[in-house]
Design a protein around this motif. Structure first.
Motif, PDB file in Angstrom:
ATOM      1  N   ALA A   3       1.007  -1.312   0.014  1.00  0.00           N
ATOM      2  CA  ALA A   3      -0.257   0.262   0.097  1.00  0.00           C
ATOM      3  C   ALA A   3       0.796   1.196   0.110  1.00  0.00           C
ATOM      4  O   ALA A   3       0.722   2.394  -0.687  1.00  0.00           O
ATOM      5  CB  ALA A   3      -0.524  -0.260   1.260  1.00  0.00           C
ATOM      6  N   ARG A   4       1.864   0.858   1.217  1.00  0.00           N
ATOM      7  CA  ARG A   4       2.801   1.906   1.011  1.00  0.00           C
ATOM      8  C   ARG A   4       3.238   3.165  -0.920  1.00  0.00           C
ATOM      9  O   ARG A   4       3.444   4.204  -1.241  1.00  0.00           O
ATOM     10  CB  ARG A   4       3.816   2.203   1.840  1.00  0.00           C
ATOM     11  CG  ARG A   4       3.491   2.799   3.182  1.00  0.00           C
ATOM     12  CD  ARG A   4       4.738   3.003   4.026  1.00  0.00           C
ATOM     13  NE  ARG A   4       5.425   1.440   4.485  1.00  0.00           N
ATOM     14  CZ  ARG A   4       5.309   0.721   4.861  1.00  0.00           C
ATOM     15  NH1 ARG A   4       4.838   0.197   5.984  1.00  0.00           N
ATOM     16  NH2 ARG A   4       6.729  -0.158   5.351  1.00  0.00           N
ATOM     17  N   HIS A   5       3.945   1.438  -1.545  1.00  0.00           N
ATOM     18  CA  HIS A   5       4.560   1.798  -2.490  1.00  0.00           C
ATOM     19  C   HIS A   5       3.526   2.210  -3.619  1.00  0.00           C
ATOM     20  O   HIS A   5       4.134   2.395  -4.587  1.00  0.00           O
ATOM     21  CB  HIS A   5       4.934   0.319  -2.863  1.00  0.00           C
ATOM     22  CG  HIS A   5       5.990  -0.455  -2.835  1.00  0.00           C
ATOM     23  ND1 HIS A   5       6.370  -1.012  -0.940  1.00  0.00           N
ATOM     24  CD2 HIS A   5       7.860  -0.223  -2.766  1.00  0.00           C
ATOM     25  CE1 HIS A   5       7.549  -0.444  -0.812  1.00  0.00           C
ATOM     26  NE2 HIS A   5       8.594  -0.209  -1.878  1.00  0.00           N
ATOM     27  N   VAL A   6       2.547   2.096  -3.674  1.00  0.00           N
ATOM     28  CA  VAL A   6       0.937   3.473  -4.494  1.00  0.00           C
ATOM     29  C   VAL A   6       1.713   4.135  -4.070  1.00  0.00           C
ATOM     30  O   VAL A   6       1.717   5.263  -5.153  1.00  0.00           O
ATOM     31  CB  VAL A   6      -0.167   2.376  -4.141  1.00  0.00           C
ATOM     32  CG1 VAL A   6      -1.018   3.969  -4.562  1.00  0.00           C
ATOM     33  CG2 VAL A   6      -0.748   1.579  -4.139  1.00  0.00           C
ATOM     34  N   GLY A   7       1.889   5.197  -3.378  1.00  0.00           N
ATOM     35  CA  GLY A   7       2.212   5.868  -2.944  1.00  0.00           C
ATOM     36  C   GLY A   7       4.270   6.649  -3.893  1.00  0.00           C
ATOM     37  O   GLY A   7       3.511   7.843  -2.951  1.00  0.00           O
ATOM     38  N   TYR A   8       4.201   5.946  -3.496  1.00  0.00           N
ATOM     39  CA  TYR A   8       5.539   5.932  -4.456  1.00  0.00           C
ATOM     40  C   TYR A   8       5.854   5.750  -5.858  1.00  0.00           C
ATOM     41  O   TYR A   8       6.640   5.927  -6.589  1.00  0.00           O
ATOM     42  CB  TYR A   8       7.106   4.990  -4.044  1.00  0.00           C
ATOM     43  CG  TYR A   8       7.272   5.032  -2.429  1.00  0.00           C
ATOM     44  CD1 TYR A   8       6.820   5.830  -1.174  1.00  0.00           C
ATOM     45  CD2 TYR A   8       7.014   3.508  -2.046  1.00  0.00           C
ATOM     46  CE1 TYR A   8       6.894   5.649  -0.333  1.00  0.00           C
ATOM     47  CE2 TYR A   8       6.962   2.977  -0.810  1.00  0.00           C
ATOM     48  CZ  TYR A   8       7.556   3.993  -0.085  1.00  0.00           C
ATOM     49  OH  TYR A   8       7.782   3.939   1.782  1.00  0.00           O
ATOM     50  N   GLY A   9       4.626   5.595  -6.433  1.00  0.00           N
ATOM     51  CA  GLY A   9       4.393   5.509  -7.934  1.00  0.00           C
ATOM     52  C   GLY A   9       4.522   4.182  -8.074  1.00  0.00           C
ATOM     53  O   GLY A   9       4.927   3.577  -9.734  1.00  0.00           O
ATOM     54  N   THR A  17      10.021  -6.754 -13.209  1.00  0.00           N
ATOM     55  CA  THR A  17      11.267  -5.438 -13.273  1.00  0.00           C
ATOM     56  C   THR A  17      12.556  -5.892 -12.117  1.00  0.00           C
ATOM     57  O   THR A  17      13.534  -6.242 -12.049  1.00  0.00           O
ATOM     58  CB  THR A  17      10.695  -4.408 -13.728  1.00  0.00           C
ATOM     59  OG1 THR A  17      10.308  -4.189 -15.145  1.00  0.00           O
ATOM     60  CG2 THR A  17      12.108  -3.702 -13.981  1.00  0.00           C
ATOM     61  N   VAL A  18      11.404  -5.428 -11.301  1.00  0.00           N
ATOM     62  CA  VAL A  18      13.035  -5.151  -9.477  1.00  0.00           C
ATOM     63  C   VAL A  18      13.309  -6.992  -9.673  1.00  0.00           C
ATOM     64  O   VAL A  18      14.018  -7.196  -9.127  1.00  0.00           O
ATOM     65  CB  VAL A  18      12.131  -4.952  -8.827  1.00  0.00           C
ATOM     66  CG1 VAL A  18      12.805  -5.093  -6.887  1.00  0.00           C
ATOM     67  CG2 VAL A  18      12.429  -2.901  -8.610  1.00  0.00           C
ATOM     68  N   GLY A  19      12.373  -7.611 -10.128  1.00  0.00           N
ATOM     69  CA  GLY A  19      12.150  -9.744  -9.358  1.00  0.00           C
ATOM     70  C   GLY A  19      13.163  -9.622 -10.056  1.00  0.00           C
ATOM     71  O   GLY A  19      14.101 -10.765  -9.795  1.00  0.00           O
TER      72      GLY A  19
HETATM   73  C1  HEM Z   1       9.256  -7.718  -3.232  1.00  0.00           C
HETATM   74  C2  HEM Z   1       9.490  -5.647  -3.781  1.00  0.00           C
HETATM   75  C3  HEM Z   1       9.853  -4.904  -2.682  1.00  0.00           C
HETATM   76  C4  HEM Z   1      10.601  -4.541  -0.751  1.00  0.00           C
HETATM   77  C5  HEM Z   1      10.535  -5.563  -0.308  1.00  0.00           C
HETATM   78  C6  HEM Z   1      10.564  -3.130  -1.419  1.00  0.00           C
HETATM   79  C7  HEM Z   1      11.505  -3.017  -0.333  1.00  0.00           C
HETATM   80  C8  HEM Z   1      10.679  -1.315  -0.205  1.00  0.00           C
HETATM   81  C9  HEM Z   1      10.572  -0.442   0.840  1.00  0.00           C
HETATM   82  C10 HEM Z   1      10.930  -1.701   2.769  1.00  0.00           C
HETATM   83  C11 HEM Z   1      11.005   0.410   1.113  1.00  0.00           C
HETATM   84  C12 HEM Z   1      11.079   1.558   2.739  1.00  0.00           C
HETATM   85  C13 HEM Z   1       9.786   2.170   3.069  1.00  0.00           C
HETATM   86  C14 HEM Z   1       8.685   1.035   2.690  1.00  0.00           C
HETATM   87  O1  HEM Z   1       9.222   0.019   3.863  1.00  0.00           O
HETATM   88  O2  HEM Z   1       7.780   1.742   2.390  1.00  0.00           O
HETATM   89  C15 HEM Z   1      11.044   1.119   0.078  1.00  0.00           C
HETATM   90  C16 HEM Z   1      10.659   2.368  -0.356  1.00  0.00           C
HETATM   91  C17 HEM Z   1      10.543   2.100  -2.172  1.00  0.00           C
HETATM   92  N1  HEM Z   1      10.637   1.477  -2.912  1.00  0.00           N
HETATM   93 FE1  HEM Z   1      10.213  -0.688  -2.906  1.00  0.00          FE
HETATM   94  N2  HEM Z   1      10.086  -2.849  -2.233  1.00  0.00           N
HETATM   95  C18 HEM Z   1       9.599  -3.220  -3.476  1.00  0.00           C
HETATM   96  C19 HEM Z   1       9.892  -3.067  -4.654  1.00  0.00           C
HETATM   97  C20 HEM Z   1       9.197  -2.061  -5.283  1.00  0.00           C
HETATM   98  C21 HEM Z   1       9.030  -2.132  -6.880  1.00  0.00           C
HETATM   99  C22 HEM Z   1       8.781  -3.078  -7.490  1.00  0.00           C
HETATM  100  C23 HEM Z   1       9.528  -0.866  -7.039  1.00  0.00           C
HETATM  101  C24 HEM Z   1       9.625   0.031  -8.143  1.00  0.00           C
HETATM  102  C25 HEM Z   1      10.574   0.164  -9.342  1.00  0.00           C
HETATM  103  C26 HEM Z   1       9.881   0.095  -5.778  1.00  0.00           C
HETATM  104  C27 HEM Z   1      10.602   1.174  -5.216  1.00  0.00           C
HETATM  105  C28 HEM Z   1      10.331   2.081  -3.662  1.00  0.00           C
HETATM  106  C29 HEM Z   1      10.631   3.523  -3.807  1.00  0.00           C
HETATM  107  C30 HEM Z   1      10.021   4.371  -5.018  1.00  0.00           C
HETATM  108  C31 HEM Z   1      10.869   3.288  -2.215  1.00  0.00           C
HETATM  109  C32 HEM Z   1      10.527   4.824  -2.324  1.00  0.00           C
HETATM  110  C33 HEM Z   1      12.416   5.053  -1.733  1.00  0.00           C
HETATM  111  C34 HEM Z   1      12.417   6.545  -0.886  1.00  0.00           C
HETATM  112  O3  HEM Z   1      11.896   7.360  -1.445  1.00  0.00           O
HETATM  113  O4  HEM Z   1      13.747   6.517  -0.237  1.00  0.00           O
HETATM  114  N3  HEM Z   1       9.939  -1.075  -4.802  1.00  0.00           N
HETATM  115  N4  HEM Z   1      11.285  -0.473  -0.687  1.00  0.00           N
END
Ligand code: HEM
Length: 62
Positions: A3-9, A17-19
């Motif tokens: 849900a938080r990631h929706v806010g990140y776009g 892609t990430v996988g």
């Molecule tokens: C299994 C998949 C993923 C895991 C475990 C993961 C984990 C995390 C965690 C722990 C954070 C820190 C903030 C939070 O907990 O909300 C975060 C932030 C973020 N993630 Fe992911 N993520 C995943 C997939 C993705 C994907 C697919 C994208 C997009 C390409 C993405 C983009 C971002 C962005 C943009 C942030 C915010 C960074 C910032 O502003 O500091 N994530 N992610």
């Protein structure tokens, strides 16, 4: 977290892609230790997290 990631776009399609990047990184860094069994375990783990995060994303407004 999904849900938080929706806010990140982040969109559902981005998870594949990430996988793929995760598996490529593991293959590159582990070399011969990245056996089919290890690949399978990481693929299953990522898939479980991906499915859970997508469900969390679907539960909030976009
Ligand atoms: C299994 C998949 C993923 C895991 C475990 C993961 C984990 C995390 C965690 C722990 C954070 C820190 C903030 C939070 O907990 O909300 C975060 C932030 C973020 N993630 Fe992911 N993520 C995943 C997939 C993705 C994907 C697919 C994208 C997009 C390409 C993405 C983009 C971002 C962005 C943009 C942030 C915010 C960074 C910032 O502003 O500091 N994530 N992610």
């Amino acid at each position: 977290m999904g849900a938080r990631h929706v806010g990140y776009g982040v969109k559902d399609a981005h998870y594949a892609t990430v996988g793929a990047a995760l598996l490529a990184m593991l293959s590159e860094t582990l070399g011969s230790a990245f056996t089919p069994e290890v690949r399978g375990a990481w693929t299953a783990l990522y898939g479980a997290v991906e499915t859970t995060m997508k469900a969390g994303a679907a539960a909030v407004p976009h």
